[in-house]
Scaffold this motif. Sequence first.
Motif, PDB file in Angstrom:
ATOM      1  N   SER A 196       3.766  -5.263  -7.669  1.00  6.85           N
ATOM      2  CA  SER A 196       4.511  -4.968  -6.448  1.00  6.85           C
ATOM      3  C   SER A 196       3.550  -4.608  -5.328  1.00  6.85           C
ATOM      4  CB  SER A 196       5.495  -3.818  -6.685  1.00  6.85           C
ATOM      5  OG  SER A 196       4.807  -2.631  -7.020  1.00  6.85           O
ATOM      6  N   ILE A 197       3.993  -4.817  -4.109  1.00 12.64           N
ATOM      7  CA  ILE A 197       3.241  -4.370  -2.937  1.00 12.64           C
ATOM      8  C   ILE A 197       4.224  -3.758  -1.949  1.00 12.64           C
ATOM      9  CG2 ILE A 197       1.368  -6.040  -3.161  1.00 12.64           C
ATOM     10  CD1 ILE A 197       2.684  -7.694  -0.982  1.00 12.64           C
ATOM     11  N   ARG A 198       3.711  -2.843  -1.148  1.00 12.36           N
ATOM     12  CA  ARG A 198       4.529  -2.206  -0.117  1.00 12.36           C
ATOM     13  C   ARG A 198       3.783  -2.273   1.209  1.00 12.36           C
ATOM     14  NH1 ARG A 198       6.889   3.699  -1.249  1.00 12.36           N
ATOM     15  NH2 ARG A 198       7.826   2.440  -2.916  1.00 12.36           N
ATOM     16  N   PHE A 199       4.507  -2.640   2.238  1.00 18.02           N
ATOM     17  CA  PHE A 199       3.949  -2.632   3.583  1.00 18.02           C
ATOM     18  C   PHE A 199       5.046  -2.167   4.532  1.00 18.02           C
ATOM     19  CE2 PHE A 199       5.473  -6.819   2.486  1.00 18.02           C
ATOM     20  CZ  PHE A 199       6.239  -7.210   3.572  1.00 18.02           C
ATOM     21  N   TYR A 200       4.736  -2.087   5.816  1.00 16.35           N
ATOM     22  CA  TYR A 200       5.660  -1.464   6.764  1.00 16.35           C
ATOM     23  C   TYR A 200       5.873  -2.360   7.978  1.00 16.35           C
ATOM     24  CZ  TYR A 200       4.494   2.546   3.893  1.00 16.35           C
ATOM     25  OH  TYR A 200       4.303   3.380   2.825  1.00 16.35           O
ATOM     26  N   VAL A 201       7.062  -2.244   8.548  1.00 23.70           N
ATOM     27  CA  VAL A 201       7.383  -3.016   9.739  1.00 23.70           C
ATOM     28  C   VAL A 201       8.184  -2.130  10.691  1.00 23.70           C
ATOM     29  CG1 VAL A 201       9.499  -3.936   8.693  1.00 23.70           C
ATOM     30  CG2 VAL A 201       8.425  -5.157  10.592  1.00 23.70           C
ATOM     31  N   ASN A 202       7.925  -2.284  11.965  1.00 23.27           N
ATOM     32  CA  ASN A 202       8.641  -1.509  12.978  1.00 23.27           C
ATOM     33  C   ASN A 202       9.945  -2.228  13.318  1.00 23.27           C
ATOM     34  OD1 ASN A 202       9.385   0.269  14.942  1.00 23.27           O
ATOM     35  ND2 ASN A 202       7.879  -0.406  16.454  1.00 23.27           N
ATOM     36  N   ALA A 203      10.943  -2.019  12.457  1.00 25.06           N
ATOM     37  CA  ALA A 203      12.229  -2.701  12.628  1.00 25.06           C
ATOM     38  C   ALA A 203      13.309  -1.925  11.899  1.00 25.06           C
ATOM     39  CB  ALA A 203      12.143  -4.126  12.084  1.00 25.06           C
ATOM     40  N   ARG A 204      14.541  -2.224  12.265  1.00 25.92           N
ATOM     41  CA  ARG A 204      15.678  -1.648  11.552  1.00 25.92           C
ATOM     42  C   ARG A 204      16.116  -2.601  10.441  1.00 25.92           C
ATOM     43  NH1 ARG A 204      17.809   2.750  13.998  1.00 25.92           N
ATOM     44  NH2 ARG A 204      17.202   3.155  16.166  1.00 25.92           N
ATOM     45  N   GLU A 205      16.734  -2.031   9.421  1.00 29.40           N
ATOM     46  CA  GLU A 205      17.113  -2.838   8.260  1.00 29.40           C
ATOM     47  C   GLU A 205      17.993  -4.018   8.649  1.00 29.40           C
ATOM     48  OE1 GLU A 205      18.996  -2.166   3.794  1.00 29.40           O
ATOM     49  OE2 GLU A 205      19.707  -0.935   5.457  1.00 29.40           O
ATOM     50  N   ALA A 206      18.973  -3.776   9.516  1.00 31.01           N
ATOM     51  CA  ALA A 206      19.907  -4.839   9.895  1.00 31.01           C
ATOM     52  C   ALA A 206      19.205  -6.005  10.582  1.00 31.01           C
ATOM     53  CB  ALA A 206      20.998  -4.275  10.805  1.00 31.01           C
ATOM     54  N   GLU A 207      18.079  -5.729  11.234  1.00 34.64           N
ATOM     55  CA  GLU A 207      17.357  -6.782  11.946  1.00 34.64           C
ATOM     56  C   GLU A 207      16.659  -7.752  10.991  1.00 34.64           C
ATOM     57  OE1 GLU A 207      15.951  -4.795  16.128  1.00 34.64           O
ATOM     58  OE2 GLU A 207      14.889  -4.125  14.327  1.00 34.64           O
ATOM     59  N   ILE A 208      16.290  -7.280   9.818  1.00 35.63           N
ATOM     60  CA  ILE A 208      15.489  -8.119   8.920  1.00 35.63           C
ATOM     61  C   ILE A 208      16.247  -8.543   7.660  1.00 35.63           C
ATOM     62  CG2 ILE A 208      13.309  -7.138   9.715  1.00 35.63           C
ATOM     63  CD1 ILE A 208      13.316  -5.424   7.154  1.00 35.63           C
ATOM     64  N   THR A 209      17.542  -8.269   7.620  1.00 31.89           N
ATOM     65  CA  THR A 209      18.333  -8.610   6.431  1.00 31.89           C
ATOM     66  C   THR A 209      18.259 -10.097   6.097  1.00 31.89           C
ATOM     67  OG1 THR A 209      19.872  -6.780   6.766  1.00 31.89           O
ATOM     68  CG2 THR A 209      20.656  -8.621   5.447  1.00 31.89           C
ATOM     69  N   ASP A 210      18.386 -10.946   7.109  1.00 31.53           N
ATOM     70  CA  ASP A 210      18.354 -12.388   6.859  1.00 31.53           C
ATOM     71  C   ASP A 210      16.983 -12.842   6.362  1.00 31.53           C
ATOM     72  OD1 ASP A 210      20.985 -12.637   7.566  1.00 31.53           O
ATOM     73  OD2 ASP A 210      20.578 -13.268   9.633  1.00 31.53           O
ATOM     74  N   ILE A 211      15.929 -12.206   6.872  1.00 27.72           N
ATOM     75  CA  ILE A 211      14.581 -12.569   6.422  1.00 27.72           C
ATOM     76  C   ILE A 211      14.389 -12.173   4.960  1.00 27.72           C
ATOM     77  CG2 ILE A 211      12.106 -12.297   6.829  1.00 27.72           C
ATOM     78  CD1 ILE A 211      12.729 -11.590   9.719  1.00 27.72           C
ATOM     79  N   LEU A 212      14.864 -10.983   4.599  1.00 26.04           N
ATOM     80  CA  LEU A 212      14.764 -10.546   3.206  1.00 26.04           C
ATOM     81  C   LEU A 212      15.506 -11.499   2.275  1.00 26.04           C
ATOM     82  CD1 LEU A 212      15.296  -6.697   3.649  1.00 26.04           C
ATOM     83  CD2 LEU A 212      13.179  -7.824   2.963  1.00 26.04           C
ATOM     84  N   ALA A 213      16.721 -11.880   2.677  1.00 26.49           N
ATOM     85  CA  ALA A 213      17.509 -12.800   1.852  1.00 26.49           C
ATOM     86  C   ALA A 213      16.809 -14.151   1.718  1.00 26.49           C
ATOM     87  CB  ALA A 213      18.896 -12.980   2.464  1.00 26.49           C
ATOM     88  N   ARG A 270       6.463  -8.563  16.437  1.00 24.10           N
ATOM     89  CA  ARG A 270       5.986  -7.314  15.852  1.00 24.10           C
ATOM     90  C   ARG A 270       5.094  -7.624  14.654  1.00 24.10           C
ATOM     91  NH1 ARG A 270      12.008  -4.635  15.534  1.00 24.10           N
ATOM     92  NH2 ARG A 270      12.514  -4.854  17.755  1.00 24.10           N
ATOM     93  N   LYS A 271       4.203  -6.687  14.353  1.00 22.17           N
ATOM     94  CA  LYS A 271       3.273  -6.869  13.247  1.00 22.17           C
ATOM     95  C   LYS A 271       3.692  -6.046  12.030  1.00 22.17           C
ATOM     96  CE  LYS A 271      -0.849  -7.705  16.093  1.00 22.17           C
ATOM     97  NZ  LYS A 271      -2.227  -7.221  16.392  1.00 22.17           N
ATOM     98  N   CYS A 272       3.287  -6.523  10.868  1.00 21.29           N
ATOM     99  CA  CYS A 272       3.422  -5.733   9.650  1.00 21.29           C
ATOM    100  C   CYS A 272       2.201  -4.826   9.519  1.00 21.29           C
ATOM    101  CB  CYS A 272       3.502  -6.635   8.415  1.00 21.29           C
ATOM    102  SG  CYS A 272       5.003  -7.635   8.337  1.00 21.29           S
ATOM    103  N   LEU A 273       2.413  -3.655   8.962  1.00 23.43           N
ATOM    104  CA  LEU A 273       1.338  -2.692   8.775  1.00 23.43           C
ATOM    105  C   LEU A 273       1.154  -2.411   7.288  1.00 23.43           C
ATOM    106  CD1 LEU A 273       2.432  -0.164  11.545  1.00 23.43           C
ATOM    107  CD2 LEU A 273       0.718  -1.964  11.763  1.00 23.43           C
ATOM    108  N   ASP A 274      -0.095  -2.318   6.858  1.00 30.89           N
ATOM    109  CA  ASP A 274      -0.364  -1.993   5.461  1.00 30.89           C
ATOM    110  C   ASP A 274      -0.214  -0.506   5.190  1.00 30.89           C
ATOM    111  OD1 ASP A 274      -0.870  -4.585   4.647  1.00 30.89           O
ATOM    112  OD2 ASP A 274      -2.957  -4.477   5.294  1.00 30.89           O
ATOM    113  N   GLU A 275      -0.342   0.322   6.232  1.00 36.01           N
ATOM    114  CA  GLU A 275      -0.198   1.766   6.102  1.00 36.01           C
ATOM    115  C   GLU A 275       0.993   2.235   6.915  1.00 36.01           C
ATOM    116  OE1 GLU A 275      -1.961   3.467   4.070  1.00 36.01           O
ATOM    117  OE2 GLU A 275      -3.415   1.903   3.584  1.00 36.01           O
ATOM    118  N   GLU A 276       1.547   3.382   6.502  1.00 38.88           N
ATOM    119  CA  GLU A 276       2.741   3.891   7.174  1.00 38.88           C
ATOM    120  C   GLU A 276       2.435   4.348   8.587  1.00 38.88           C
ATOM    121  OE1 GLU A 276       6.395   7.010   6.272  1.00 38.88           O
ATOM    122  OE2 GLU A 276       4.737   6.793   4.871  1.00 38.88           O
ATOM    123  N   PHE A 277       1.267   4.983   8.769  1.00 39.88           N
ATOM    124  CA  PHE A 277       0.912   5.474  10.099  1.00 39.88           C
ATOM    125  C   PHE A 277      -0.488   4.999  10.457  1.00 39.88           C
ATOM    126  CE2 PHE A 277       3.879   8.639   8.385  1.00 39.88           C
ATOM    127  CZ  PHE A 277       4.865   8.560   9.345  1.00 39.88           C
TER     128      PHE A 277
END
Length: 277
Positions: A196-213, A270-277
Amino acid sequence: MIREYERKIFQKYFLERDSLIAEIVIIGDEVLLGIVREENASYIIEELTKRGFIVRRVVIIGDNLDEIGAVIKDAFKRGAQLVITTGGLGPTEDDLTLDAVSKAFNIPLEVDQKCVERIKSFYGENVPKSAFQMARRLKGAKIYPSPLGLAPAQLIIMDKEKFLLILPGPPREVRTLLPRILDEIAKIIGRKVKCSIRFYVNAREAEITDILAEVIKKFGVYAKALVSLCQGGKLPIELVCFGENMEKCEEKLSIVKKYFCEKVRKIFNRKCLDEEF
């Protein structure tokens, strides 16, 4: 509606692609009455996913003979390759797990002489009659004595690659017995690895639901926005997959992450971030 849509996508494109399906049945009136806190399920899930299993369902039921048998049967009917039960192996009248399995699957119960000797050794000359209930075994089951109790775990091969693992209820016994038994099962079925991997994005869940699906559908991985862990506007995204080896598994997730982040960049700039902050 969004949650239901995500669930259906997950079921079709991730869960159904991986054949290592497990279900867990927690047995005990004391759990349902709030007398004893349930502590086994989360640990069992962790150990199963380490070995490439996907846990499809966890059920807590009482000490009811027919219900125990029916729930286990239903799990196998849904396609589970491994069903794990905890509880109901003690010396009291309401410890019914072995009787329930015997009745539901027409498997005779017999006395295991080694278990008898362990019970005699523990109690000495004054062995309570009820203690010998813990010396019973389902015919054909492999016995795993517990170093912390008298009721052993039992493993039954139900049909080809379908397994029923019956564990004692106390969490410390589950933690002592489970890893070794799961390793044996994994060798028979064909072990996979989880990464597994975890990364971060500056977005709300509803905005990226279609991308996740889309990611789940296209790549057959688990992809989830962890809203409960969101802080400072940075939404954690968790990607999980199972594979034959860790290198290929991690390589696949790297491709999936790149695809996801490229979608986010194009749509939201927007960019994805590998760290939370």
